[in-house]
Design a protein around this motif. Sequence first.
Motif, PDB file in Angstrom:
ATOM      1  N   ALA A 105       0.835  -1.203   0.000  1.00 22.25           N
ATOM      2  CA  ALA A 105       0.000   0.000   0.000  1.00 22.25           C
ATOM      3  C   ALA A 105       0.870   1.253   0.000  1.00 22.25           C
ATOM      4  O   ALA A 105       0.562   2.241  -0.686  1.00 22.25           O
ATOM      5  CB  ALA A 105      -0.921  -0.003   1.219  1.00 22.25           C
ATOM      6  N   VAL A 106       1.955   1.223   0.773  1.00 21.09           N
ATOM      7  CA  VAL A 106       2.845   2.388   0.835  1.00 21.09           C
ATOM      8  C   VAL A 106       3.543   2.598  -0.508  1.00 21.09           C
ATOM      9  O   VAL A 106       3.655   3.730  -0.994  1.00 21.09           O
ATOM     10  CB  VAL A 106       3.880   2.205   1.967  1.00 21.09           C
ATOM     11  N   LEU A 107       3.996   1.510  -1.134  1.00 26.62           N
ATOM     12  CA  LEU A 107       4.642   1.634  -2.447  1.00 26.62           C
ATOM     13  C   LEU A 107       3.652   2.123  -3.503  1.00 26.62           C
ATOM     14  O   LEU A 107       3.961   2.997  -4.311  1.00 26.62           O
ATOM     15  CB  LEU A 107       5.220   0.277  -2.874  1.00 26.62           C
ATOM     16  N   GLY A 108       2.453   1.557  -3.477  1.00 19.33           N
ATOM     17  CA  GLY A 108       1.457   1.911  -4.477  1.00 19.33           C
ATOM     18  C   GLY A 108       0.912   3.315  -4.337  1.00 19.33           C
ATOM     19  O   GLY A 108       0.358   3.880  -5.277  1.00 19.33           O
ATOM     20  N   SER A 109       1.066   3.898  -3.150  1.00 18.74           N
ATOM     21  CA  SER A 109       0.542   5.254  -2.941  1.00 18.74           C
ATOM     22  C   SER A 109       1.444   6.324  -3.550  1.00 18.74           C
ATOM     23  O   SER A 109       1.078   7.502  -3.576  1.00 18.74           O
ATOM     24  CB  SER A 109       0.372   5.520  -1.440  1.00 18.74           C
ATOM     25  N   GLN A 110       2.614   5.929  -4.055  1.00 17.39           N
ATOM     26  CA  GLN A 110       3.525   6.890  -4.688  1.00 17.39           C
ATOM     27  C   GLN A 110       3.362   6.790  -6.200  1.00 17.39           C
ATOM     28  O   GLN A 110       3.685   5.777  -6.809  1.00 17.39           O
ATOM     29  CB  GLN A 110       4.961   6.593  -4.263  1.00 17.39           C
ATOM     30  N   GLN A 111       2.879   7.872  -6.793  1.00 16.34           N
ATOM     31  CA  GLN A 111       2.436   7.830  -8.184  1.00 16.34           C
ATOM     32  C   GLN A 111       3.542   7.550  -9.185  1.00 16.34           C
ATOM     33  O   GLN A 111       3.325   6.946 -10.209  1.00 16.34           O
ATOM     34  CB  GLN A 111       1.747   9.158  -8.541  1.00 16.34           C
ATOM     35  N   ASP A 112       4.718   8.026  -8.886  1.00 12.41           N
ATOM     36  CA  ASP A 112       5.790   7.921  -9.885  1.00 12.41           C
ATOM     37  C   ASP A 112       6.732   6.760  -9.636  1.00 12.41           C
ATOM     38  O   ASP A 112       7.863   6.757 -10.098  1.00 12.41           O
ATOM     39  CB  ASP A 112       6.592   9.228  -9.917  1.00 12.41           C
ATOM     40  N   LEU A 113       6.283   5.763  -8.896  1.00 10.61           N
ATOM     41  CA  LEU A 113       7.204   4.675  -8.541  1.00 10.61           C
ATOM     42  C   LEU A 113       6.911   3.395  -9.324  1.00 10.61           C
ATOM     43  O   LEU A 113       7.765   2.912 -10.064  1.00 10.61           O
ATOM     44  CB  LEU A 113       7.135   4.410  -7.037  1.00 10.61           C
ATOM     45  N   LEU A 114       5.720   2.837  -9.168  1.00 11.59           N
ATOM     46  CA  LEU A 114       5.408   1.552  -9.790  1.00 11.59           C
ATOM     47  C   LEU A 114       5.004   1.730 -11.256  1.00 11.59           C
ATOM     48  O   LEU A 114       4.304   2.666 -11.613  1.00 11.59           O
ATOM     49  CB  LEU A 114       4.280   0.860  -9.020  1.00 11.59           C
ATOM     50  N   SER A 115       5.452   0.797 -12.078  1.00 11.01           N
ATOM     51  CA  SER A 115       5.093   0.802 -13.502  1.00 11.01           C
ATOM     52  C   SER A 115       3.706   0.198 -13.685  1.00 11.01           C
ATOM     53  O   SER A 115       3.177  -0.457 -12.776  1.00 11.01           O
ATOM     54  CB  SER A 115       6.127  -0.006 -14.289  1.00 11.01           C
ATOM     55  N   PRO A 116       3.085   0.382 -14.878  1.00  7.61           N
ATOM     56  CA  PRO A 116       1.762  -0.230 -15.120  1.00  7.61           C
ATOM     57  C   PRO A 116       1.765  -1.741 -14.909  1.00  7.61           C
ATOM     58  O   PRO A 116       0.799  -2.298 -14.375  1.00  7.61           O
ATOM     59  CB  PRO A 116       1.474   0.143 -16.576  1.00  7.61           C
ATOM     60  N   SER A 117       2.827  -2.406 -15.305  1.00  6.37           N
ATOM     61  CA  SER A 117       2.867  -3.866 -15.109  1.00  6.37           C
ATOM     62  C   SER A 117       2.963  -4.212 -13.620  1.00  6.37           C
ATOM     63  O   SER A 117       2.379  -5.206 -13.166  1.00  6.37           O
ATOM     64  CB  SER A 117       4.068  -4.461 -15.858  1.00  6.37           C
ATOM     65  N   ASP A 118       3.685  -3.378 -12.855  1.00  7.43           N
ATOM     66  CA  ASP A 118       3.745  -3.591 -11.404  1.00  7.43           C
ATOM     67  C   ASP A 118       2.364  -3.424 -10.775  1.00  7.43           C
ATOM     68  O   ASP A 118       1.982  -4.184  -9.873  1.00  7.43           O
ATOM     69  CB  ASP A 118       4.724  -2.599 -10.752  1.00  7.43           C
ATOM     70  N   ILE A 119       1.629  -2.424 -11.236  1.00  7.81           N
ATOM     71  CA  ILE A 119       0.294  -2.166 -10.685  1.00  7.81           C
ATOM     72  C   ILE A 119      -0.638  -3.327 -10.997  1.00  7.81           C
ATOM     73  O   ILE A 119      -1.425  -3.783 -10.142  1.00  7.81           O
ATOM     74  CB  ILE A 119      -0.280  -0.847 -11.236  1.00  7.81           C
ATOM     75  N   GLU A 120      -0.552  -3.840 -12.229  1.00  2.00           N
ATOM     76  CA  GLU A 120      -1.410  -4.985 -12.600  1.00  2.00           C
ATOM     77  C   GLU A 120      -1.099  -6.197 -11.731  1.00  2.00           C
ATOM     78  O   GLU A 120      -2.004  -6.884 -11.251  1.00  2.00           O
ATOM     79  CB  GLU A 120      -1.202  -5.318 -14.079  1.00  2.00           C
ATOM     80  N   LEU A 121       0.178  -6.444 -11.521  1.00  2.00           N
ATOM     81  CA  LEU A 121       0.572  -7.573 -10.675  1.00  2.00           C
ATOM     82  C   LEU A 121       0.126  -7.332  -9.228  1.00  2.00           C
ATOM     83  O   LEU A 121      -0.289  -8.264  -8.527  1.00  2.00           O
ATOM     84  CB  LEU A 121       2.091  -7.754 -10.747  1.00  2.00           C
ATOM     85  N   THR A 122       0.192  -6.085  -8.803  1.00  2.00           N
ATOM     86  CA  THR A 122      -0.278  -5.723  -7.455  1.00  2.00           C
ATOM     87  C   THR A 122      -1.749  -6.055  -7.289  1.00  2.00           C
ATOM     88  O   THR A 122      -2.169  -6.658  -6.284  1.00  2.00           O
ATOM     89  CB  THR A 122      -0.050  -4.211  -7.205  1.00  2.00           C
ATOM     90  N   VAL A 123      -2.569  -5.664  -8.267  1.00  2.00           N
ATOM     91  CA  VAL A 123      -4.007  -5.919  -8.194  1.00  2.00           C
ATOM     92  C   VAL A 123      -4.282  -7.418  -8.205  1.00  2.00           C
ATOM     93  O   VAL A 123      -5.173  -7.908  -7.493  1.00  2.00           O
ATOM     94  CB  VAL A 123      -4.749  -5.205  -9.340  1.00  2.00           C
ATOM     95  N   ASP A 124      -3.515  -8.171  -8.995  1.00  2.00           N
ATOM     96  CA  ASP A 124      -3.683  -9.633  -9.012  1.00  2.00           C
ATOM     97  C   ASP A 124      -3.423 -10.229  -7.631  1.00  2.00           C
ATOM     98  O   ASP A 124      -4.180 -11.092  -7.153  1.00  2.00           O
ATOM     99  CB  ASP A 124      -2.726 -10.255 -10.038  1.00  2.00           C
TER     100      ASP A 124
END
Length: 1032
Positions: free
Chosen positions: A459-478
């Motif tokens: 949650a802390v990593l995902g709350s930073q807009q310029d950090l995770l890539s789109p593929s990271d976000i998709e994997l996060t949601v999975d």
Amino acid sequence: MAADMRVAGLVEEFVSGQQDGAAKDLAKGIFDGQCTALEIVEALGKCLTNSEPRTRGRGVQLLSQVLLLSYSSLNQKEVEVLSIFYIDRLKDHHLITPHVLQGLKALSMSSVLPEGLAVAVLKALFQEVHVQSLLQSDRHSVYSIIANVMDTREQELKGLAADFTFGFIQAMDGEKDPRNLLMAFQISRNIIINNYELGSFVEELFEVTSCYFPIDFTPPPNDPHGITQEELVLSLRSVLTATPHFAEFLLPLLIEKLDSDVQSAKVDSLQTLTACCRDYRNKELKEFLPALWHSIRREVFQTASDKIETEGLAALQGLSTSLSKSVIDSDAEDSLDTFLDNVLQDCKHHLCEPDMKLVWPSAKLLQAAASGSYRACSKINSCIFPLLLEQFNKHKQSSQRWTILGILKVFVQLIHKWDRDEEDENPLCAFKDQLCILVFSALTDSSVQLQTVGASTLAVLGSQQDLLSPSDIELTVDHLNRLILREADPQVCAAALEASTTISAIHPSAFIAKMVPALTQELNMEPMEVKDGDEHLAQPGNSLHQRSIQALAAISTHPTIVKRTVPVLLQHLTNLQKGSSGIESDMAILTCQSLQLVAEHCRGVEESSQYFHQMVIPCLLGLAIQAAMQNCGSEVLLGILCEEQVITALGTVISTAYSHSQTELASRTISQVVALYLDGDVSFLPENNFSRKFQPFQLPDSPWPQTQLTALLQAAVCSLPKNVVVPQQEGLLTRLMELCCTSNHRFTYTSAAKCIAGLINKCPAGEQLDAILCDVLKKIDSGLGRNTGDCSQSASRTRVFTLLLWLTKSLVLRYHPLATTLTDKLIELLTDPDLGTATADGFSMLVSDSTDVLNKATHADVRIMYRQRFFTENVPKLVQGFHSASEDNKSNYLKALSHVLNSLPKQVLMTELPSLLTLLLEALSCSDQVVQLSTLGCLHPLLLDAPQIMSLHVETLVTKLLNLTLSPAMKVRIASLQCMHALTKLPPHVILPRKSRVIQALAEPLDDKKRLVRKEAVRARGEWFLLGSPGS
């Protein structure tokens, strides 16, 4: 001539000791222009020159008392003459000095004190008066004179240069009285912050104040001055930290006190150091940094006190912040870098130790240092992140990985705390890939603890807009999908839901694409169905449905997501109405709770709020009305949307939406809701093709499934902000009163009464409100007529009583004058054979918070301290009624009284304890278990906080409490045992004679059939066993 004679007479009477009130009469004469201060001096002439010091003192005393009462009426000439007179009197006998100081105190408050006299007064004080040989009150007068002239003659005093500072130091030196110290500390601080010249007396001013550090003061019992240790500590701290010039003296003192064994001294020293860091910079701190770091590190590593650890970390953060703000010459050493290098050197190696004993203390120190500034954070993180990532991969045990990941999470949060320039890259980008691998591996671990901290770190990593890539976000949601729907542990699921809430607000598209379809698919499956290959899951279908519903609400943080999740939740609620598995009611309530959470998320987001009002509120009303229409007059089983619990849950959603809505939006939609109930206008509902017209107020024809939907009307109109006008309010109130007084359905008439109360509470004072209340009172008076034995009349009185109760609460909250009249009616009803018990229970509702109406969340008019006011006005009436009531009705008065007392803050209850304790003890003998439980709740804090008063009744308390430990009600048994435990806090000489009797009596509850009772019995009996033993 007559006036002169009168002044002379008053002077003579005072000096001779015949009358002490002459000062007031003479001061009044000055105010009225009948005499002047100089005329009084002239009348005092003989006694002021008398050879007897006591006579001269009596004359000066009278003059000073007159001046204290009339200084504001003196003219400049009078002040000048009197000041010169008093300055000269300072050389007189020491018996006269206290009265002279009183006169100078009065003159120092005059706004017309001539220029130069303030300096003359202080010079005379410093030269002629040995302050510390005076009594406390006289020393206080000296400090008052100094403080007064500092307030009004600052520039004149600064003309004295350092002589003023030296004079004050001499006056204060050796002061011990806390009342005077508060003034002396304030003067010291004003000298510093107002830039009076300290000259060569910097160290002397520091020494004369720092000798009190750390403050060790315990106020005497019943102290009328109310001075606390905290006041003295803060006042002294404000002096010691007022100037960086004290640094060379203060910092060694703090280091010395940190080395002591006194806990309070350590805490005070650390708090003072933190305060210093706001103004100190590298110049002041540099010499003492190694010693300060050594002391702080020792306290965090070795202390057993959480308070000392917390203050130590705060001090370290303060040092880091101060050094970050220091301006450094290009060729000078960077003190922040050097300081942080020392911190890293002493802490880094502990992160790599196999036993990990000092990992958390070291991590806390590093985090505190990193919290000082963005520069400090970047430096420490660049050193710590590679080390922690390496340690995570090195350690294979889940517990060790959990510790390391928890530390990593805090450091990631620290980076998020600081604002960066847009062109600056996120410092985490260099470690992003490793962090993602590490967190994703934690999410797939078998350890619940590791999965939980992994989800929160994600949650802390995902709350930073310029950090995770789109593929990271998709994997996060999975991963989050899997944790929500496939993990058995509820703790992991809760962490995943929380992470989803945080990340969905920043990356809504990924959740729309992946999570919403997955959750929707899960909801559309049959409750007990399990997918192929998922037989190992511990979650039954019902639980998966619950999690899906909760997750849909949790991710509804963005308008685009809200528009996808809300239709799914509403459709699920519609489908539940058609189900027949027996769990639909619980699922419907859960769905409503989720919709309420969505309404909370929509707060302050205009697009989401508009959508919610346009989509959800009409749909919920439509579903409820449709269910009511289908079941009207039919013999089939009523649907879930006709159940009280579900309707209440629907109302909570509507109430939350309206309480958070903007004025314009609320005004537009509430008119549709009111028209629906008054006129049957269903045009705004999504499915409005009903078999008959919706007429909830058409009595007696309207059936109860329709009339009970008044609860939804109440949720809407009673939750509006105060500036939203309810349309057709008078007509609405008329219909509601008819419904309240005629409906035979309890939920209906209670909802109508609440709605009336909610509307009247917010109604502006004026003729309209007066007319409404007059009409309501007439209905109440006529409806509460004595019961003639007719069942229908008895039911009618119950309905009217319900209206009276809620209306009383409505007016009590807003301090309306009519509240007293209505409360008196309720007190009278305590003797009513039919309504007495209900009235006594009703007092609990009057003083407790209501969850659905008449609370601050629904914008009700709730005045501050209304409970205390209600107590003050009505408890005497209840006590009087108790004494005059028959034996049959006494229990009602006791129950009402115990409810009122139980709602009071402990501090208020303590002041009223002596007069009410006898009644409370009598209430313990009442057979009503509600009275017993409420009274025990009052007594428990009193046993702990008022031992002296309670000791007077110890025999009665022990007897009655022991009897209640055998009560049929489990809650009463538990509460009485808790009170028996609290009895051990009374003075030993009071309770020791009863020790053997109590221990023997408490043996029986040890065998109670309820575990919670046995647990309390063990605690209580154990404390009684220890009474009188060494160290107890």
